[in-house]
Design an enzyme around this catalytic site. Structure first.
Site, PDB file in Angstrom:
ATOM      1  CG  ASP A   6      -1.764   1.218   1.363  1.00  0.00           C
ATOM      2  OD1 ASP A   6      -2.390   1.606   0.359  1.00  0.00           O
ATOM      3  OD2 ASP A   6      -1.793   1.810   2.459  1.00  0.00           O
ATOM      4  CG  ASP A   8      -1.458   7.646   0.643  1.00  0.00           C
ATOM      5  OD1 ASP A   8      -0.374   8.028   0.178  1.00  0.00           O
ATOM      6  OD2 ASP A   8      -2.556   7.896   0.109  1.00  0.00           O
TER       7      ASP A   8
END
Length: 188
Positions: A6, A8
């Protein structure tokens, strides 16, 4: 091995507010170095990221591309590379198939690498959505405590992901240290 990250809260700092420019995008200390070490050890890196700020009108695809170009420059300077970036630009109400926890982004990654399945891949995230998407596609889910990770860890204790053994690390660098030293992925 394929490592899916991922963005952020895993690679870059994230406090719940939208990051709307490349100037606002700041890597978590040690994350770029960790990615470079994974690459240098022969692993492939893909990113799967929800970017609903585009669908909400907060920033454009060009701005997102500038953030990713900044990430790639920083990583390449340390001898690493990102093999593929899959992102969901949609608003949460759009009903798309790519927004995690659905698996559309991981399906794009699987297609990019011409894989029949993602079994054996690792999915590193800071939210339940990341872990659920990875688990649904056969990945080993790994939670980092950066970004939303501490809150996610707290809620996983109350409501685990059915059938998933989730490895938990303080940050991407700690995961990378353990992974590259052969300690496995079962630390919780």
């Amino acid at each position: 091995m394929l490592i899916i990250l991922d963005r952020d809260g895993v690679i870059n700092e994230y406090d719940g507010n939208y990051i709307c420019s490349a100037d606002e995008w700041h890597p978590i200390p040690g994350s770029i170095e960790a990615m470079a070490r994974l690459c240098q050890a022969g692993h492939r890196i893909a990113i799967a990221t929800n970017q609903s700020g585009i669908g909400r009108g907060y920033y454009s695809t060009d701005v997102l591309n500038a953030m990713h170009a900044k990430l790639e420059r920083l990583l390449e300077a340390l001898g690493g590379c990102i093999d593929f970036i899959a992102y969901c630009p949609h608003h949460p109400d759009d009903g798309c198939r790519c927004r995690k926890p659905l698996t559309g982004l991981l399906e794009q990654i699987r297609g990019h690498f011409n894989l029949s399945a993602l079994n054996g891949a690792v999915m590193v995230g800071d939210s339940r959505k990341d872990l659920e998407a990875g688990f649904a596609e056969g990945c080993q889910p790994v939670l980092v405590r950066t970004g939303n990770g501490e809150d996610t860890e707290y809620h996983l204790k109350k409501r685990p992901i059915h059938g998933a053994r989730v490895a938990i690390y303080d940050n991407l660098s700690a995961f990378t240290d353990a992974f590259l030293s052969g300690q496995g992925l079962v630390k919780t």
